[in-house]
Design a protein around this motif. Structure first.
Motif, PDB file in Angstrom:
ATOM      1  N   VAL A  41      52.889  -1.362  37.453  1.00 30.19           N
ATOM      2  CA  VAL A  41      53.507  -1.931  36.257  1.00 30.19           C
ATOM      3  C   VAL A  41      53.036  -1.071  35.087  1.00 30.19           C
ATOM      4  CG1 VAL A  41      53.733  -3.949  34.766  1.00 30.19           C
ATOM      5  CG2 VAL A  41      53.524  -4.241  37.245  1.00 30.19           C
ATOM      6  N   ARG A  42      54.002  -0.536  34.340  1.00 34.40           N
ATOM      7  CA  ARG A  42      53.711   0.363  33.230  1.00 34.40           C
ATOM      8  C   ARG A  42      54.294  -0.191  31.941  1.00 34.40           C
ATOM      9  NH1 ARG A  42      57.183   4.796  35.630  1.00 34.40           N
ATOM     10  NH2 ARG A  42      56.756   5.899  33.707  1.00 34.40           N
ATOM     11  N   VAL A  43      53.733   0.241  30.812  1.00 35.93           N
ATOM     12  CA  VAL A  43      54.292  -0.079  29.503  1.00 35.93           C
ATOM     13  C   VAL A  43      54.790   1.230  28.900  1.00 35.93           C
ATOM     14  CG1 VAL A  43      53.815  -0.913  27.168  1.00 35.93           C
ATOM     15  CG2 VAL A  43      52.794  -2.071  29.133  1.00 35.93           C
ATOM     16  N   LEU A  44      56.031   1.208  28.427  1.00 33.29           N
ATOM     17  CA  LEU A  44      56.630   2.378  27.795  1.00 33.29           C
ATOM     18  C   LEU A  44      56.821   2.100  26.310  1.00 33.29           C
ATOM     19  CD1 LEU A  44      59.417   3.093  30.449  1.00 33.29           C
ATOM     20  CD2 LEU A  44      57.093   3.998  30.378  1.00 33.29           C
ATOM     21  N   ASP A  45      56.507   3.077  25.467  1.00 33.74           N
ATOM     22  CA  ASP A  45      56.719   2.917  24.028  1.00 33.74           C
ATOM     23  C   ASP A  45      58.222   3.020  23.730  1.00 33.74           C
ATOM     24  OD1 ASP A  45      57.436   5.651  23.795  1.00 33.74           O
ATOM     25  OD2 ASP A  45      55.497   6.238  22.977  1.00 33.74           O
ATOM     26  N   ILE A  70      52.282   4.278  27.966  1.00 27.38           N
ATOM     27  CA  ILE A  70      51.053   3.872  27.291  1.00 27.38           C
ATOM     28  C   ILE A  70      50.024   3.710  28.397  1.00 27.38           C
ATOM     29  CG2 ILE A  70      49.938   2.108  25.873  1.00 27.38           C
ATOM     30  CD1 ILE A  70      52.217   3.575  24.425  1.00 27.38           C
ATOM     31  N   ARG A  71      48.870   4.309  28.243  1.00 25.33           N
ATOM     32  CA  ARG A  71      47.837   4.249  29.277  1.00 25.33           C
ATOM     33  C   ARG A  71      46.782   3.210  28.923  1.00 25.33           C
ATOM     34  NH1 ARG A  71      47.439  10.207  31.705  1.00 25.33           N
ATOM     35  NH2 ARG A  71      49.596  10.796  31.380  1.00 25.33           N
ATOM     36  N   PHE A  72      46.218   2.600  29.963  1.00 24.41           N
ATOM     37  CA  PHE A  72      45.265   1.511  29.790  1.00 24.41           C
ATOM     38  C   PHE A  72      43.982   1.807  30.541  1.00 24.41           C
ATOM     39  CE2 PHE A  72      49.379  -0.214  28.971  1.00 24.41           C
ATOM     40  CZ  PHE A  72      49.184  -1.130  27.956  1.00 24.41           C
ATOM     41  N   VAL A  73      42.864   1.413  29.953  1.00 17.70           N
ATOM     42  CA  VAL A  73      41.562   1.540  30.609  1.00 17.70           C
ATOM     43  C   VAL A  73      41.426   0.376  31.582  1.00 17.70           C
ATOM     44  CG1 VAL A  73      39.072   1.500  30.271  1.00 17.70           C
ATOM     45  CG2 VAL A  73      40.549   2.654  28.607  1.00 17.70           C
ATOM     46  N   ASP A  76      40.348   3.166  36.536  1.00 19.47           N
ATOM     47  CA  ASP A  76      40.977   4.330  35.939  1.00 19.47           C
ATOM     48  C   ASP A  76      40.811   4.289  34.424  1.00 19.47           C
ATOM     49  OD1 ASP A  76      42.632   6.479  35.290  1.00 19.47           O
ATOM     50  OD2 ASP A  76      44.201   5.871  36.678  1.00 19.47           O
ATOM     51  N   PRO A  77      40.289   5.351  33.813  1.00 15.86           N
ATOM     52  CA  PRO A  77      40.122   5.347  32.359  1.00 15.86           C
ATOM     53  C   PRO A  77      41.434   5.527  31.598  1.00 15.86           C
ATOM     54  CG  PRO A  77      39.439   7.446  33.250  1.00 15.86           C
ATOM     55  CD  PRO A  77      39.752   6.544  34.430  1.00 15.86           C
ATOM     56  N   ALA A  78      42.507   5.895  32.292  1.00 15.18           N
ATOM     57  CA  ALA A  78      43.806   6.099  31.642  1.00 15.18           C
ATOM     58  C   ALA A  78      44.891   5.806  32.672  1.00 15.18           C
ATOM     59  CB  ALA A  78      43.928   7.522  31.115  1.00 15.18           C
ATOM     60  N   GLY A  79      45.102   4.520  32.944  1.00 13.78           N
ATOM     61  CA  GLY A  79      46.006   4.155  34.026  1.00 13.78           C
ATOM     62  C   GLY A  79      47.119   3.220  33.628  1.00 13.78           C
ATOM     63  N   VAL A  80      47.717   2.623  34.622  1.00 13.89           N
ATOM     64  CA  VAL A  80      48.825   1.683  34.439  1.00 13.89           C
ATOM     65  C   VAL A  80      48.272   0.296  34.114  1.00 13.89           C
ATOM     66  CG1 VAL A  80      50.344   3.002  35.968  1.00 13.89           C
ATOM     67  CG2 VAL A  80      48.932   1.173  36.923  1.00 13.89           C
ATOM     68  N   VAL A  81      49.157  -0.617  33.714  1.00 12.63           N
ATOM     69  CA  VAL A  81      48.743  -1.977  33.356  1.00 12.63           C
ATOM     70  C   VAL A  81      48.252  -2.739  34.580  1.00 12.63           C
ATOM     71  CG1 VAL A  81      49.532  -4.191  32.455  1.00 12.63           C
ATOM     72  CG2 VAL A  81      50.297  -2.085  31.402  1.00 12.63           C
ATOM     73  N   ALA A  82      49.003  -2.662  35.668  1.00  9.72           N
ATOM     74  CA  ALA A  82      48.653  -3.411  36.882  1.00  9.72           C
ATOM     75  C   ALA A  82      49.267  -2.714  38.082  1.00  9.72           C
ATOM     76  CB  ALA A  82      49.157  -4.849  36.784  1.00  9.72           C
ATOM     77  N   PRO A  99      49.379  16.539  41.597  1.00 10.82           N
ATOM     78  CA  PRO A  99      48.723  15.640  42.551  1.00 10.82           C
ATOM     79  C   PRO A  99      47.224  15.935  42.644  1.00 10.82           C
ATOM     80  CG  PRO A  99      50.752  16.517  43.463  1.00 10.82           C
ATOM     81  CD  PRO A  99      50.494  17.255  42.156  1.00 10.82           C
ATOM     82  N   GLY A 100      46.436  14.871  42.641  1.00 12.16           N
ATOM     83  CA  GLY A 100      45.000  14.988  42.774  1.00 12.16           C
ATOM     84  C   GLY A 100      44.268  15.359  41.502  1.00 12.16           C
ATOM     85  N   ARG A 101      45.001  15.605  40.414  1.00 12.87           N
ATOM     86  CA  ARG A 101      44.360  15.972  39.148  1.00 12.87           C
ATOM     87  C   ARG A 101      43.727  14.746  38.517  1.00 12.87           C
ATOM     88  NH1 ARG A 101      47.718  17.877  34.135  1.00 12.87           N
ATOM     89  NH2 ARG A 101      46.419  16.733  32.693  1.00 12.87           N
ATOM     90  N   SER A 102      42.533  14.886  38.035  1.00 10.38           N
ATOM     91  CA  SER A 102      41.836  13.763  37.407  1.00 10.38           C
ATOM     92  C   SER A 102      42.441  13.460  36.046  1.00 10.38           C
ATOM     93  CB  SER A 102      40.355  14.137  37.255  1.00 10.38           C
ATOM     94  OG  SER A 102      39.692  13.129  36.545  1.00 10.38           O
ATOM     95  N   ARG A 103      42.642  12.167  35.767  1.00  9.59           N
ATOM     96  CA  ARG A 103      43.158  11.741  34.463  1.00  9.59           C
ATOM     97  C   ARG A 103      41.989  11.357  33.574  1.00  9.59           C
ATOM     98  NH1 ARG A 103      47.014   8.799  37.832  1.00  9.59           N
ATOM     99  NH2 ARG A 103      45.753   6.965  37.575  1.00  9.59           N
ATOM    100  N   THR A 104      42.136  11.590  32.299  1.00  5.28           N
ATOM    101  CA  THR A 104      41.122  11.164  31.350  1.00  5.28           C
ATOM    102  C   THR A 104      41.805  10.385  30.240  1.00  5.28           C
ATOM    103  OG1 THR A 104      41.315  13.132  29.971  1.00  5.28           O
ATOM    104  CG2 THR A 104      39.725  13.219  31.798  1.00  5.28           C
ATOM    105  N   ALA A 105      41.031   9.694  29.449  1.00  2.00           N
ATOM    106  CA  ALA A 105      41.582   8.883  28.372  1.00  2.00           C
ATOM    107  C   ALA A 105      42.294   9.721  27.332  1.00  2.00           C
ATOM    108  CB  ALA A 105      40.472   8.054  27.711  1.00  2.00           C
ATOM    109  N   SER A 106      41.989  10.996  27.235  1.00  2.00           N
ATOM    110  CA  SER A 106      42.620  11.848  26.231  1.00  2.00           C
ATOM    111  C   SER A 106      43.937  12.435  26.705  1.00  2.00           C
ATOM    112  CB  SER A 106      41.672  12.967  25.822  1.00  2.00           C
ATOM    113  OG  SER A 106      41.374  13.774  26.947  1.00  2.00           O
ATOM    114  N   THR A 107      44.290  12.279  27.996  1.00  2.00           N
ATOM    115  CA  THR A 107      45.542  12.862  28.483  1.00  2.00           C
ATOM    116  C   THR A 107      46.739  12.081  28.041  1.00  2.00           C
ATOM    117  OG1 THR A 107      44.455  12.413  30.613  1.00  2.00           O
ATOM    118  CG2 THR A 107      45.922  14.258  30.476  1.00  2.00           C
TER     119      THR A 107
END
Length: 118
Positions: A15-19, A25-28, A32-38, A110-118
């Motif tokens: 479940v994602r939120v789109l602006d 929009i990414r959620f902590v 995951d520090p920058a992931g989906v809502v659920a 694929p396999g790339r780590s996500r961060t809150a700044s991405t």
């Protein structure tokens, strides 16, 4: 409902939120520090439900047997999306993605780590 050309399949729901412009929009979260809502997931061969423990909004899969799919046959799946709480601003939209693998935001390798700044 799902059908496969194989005897098993993994389903991943996000479940994602789109602006208003359609950007994610990414959620902590705890995972995951920058992931989906659920999200939710289920291996189709483990689709059996425990009738006594299943609730209307929470299927209970005992994972005590394997029920292979018959290739080409459609079967129902009850997949729990883990509960969450978030306020979605006016103009934003919810999106549900169903895939056979973990969700990755568009443009990520694929396999790339996500961060809150991405």
């Amino acid at each position: 409902m799902v059908a496969s050309s194989t005897t098993d399949a993994d389903l991943f729901l996000s479940v994602r939120v789109l602006d208003p412009e359609g950007h994610d929009i990414r959620f902590v979260s705890a995972l995951d520090p920058a992931g989906v809502v659920a999200h939710g997931r289920l291996r189709a061969a483990h689709r059996a439900l425990d009738a006594e423990r299943t609730l209307p909004d929470r299927p209970w899969h005992p994972h005590d047997r394997r029920d292979p799919l018959t290739p080409g046959e459609t079967v129902p799946l009850d997949i729990e999306i883990w509960q969450t709480s978030v306020v979605v601003p006016a103009g934003h939209r919810l999106a549900v993605t169903v895939q056979g693998r973990d969700f990755e935001f568009p443009g990520e390798a694929p396999g790339r780590s996500r961060t809150a700044s991405t």
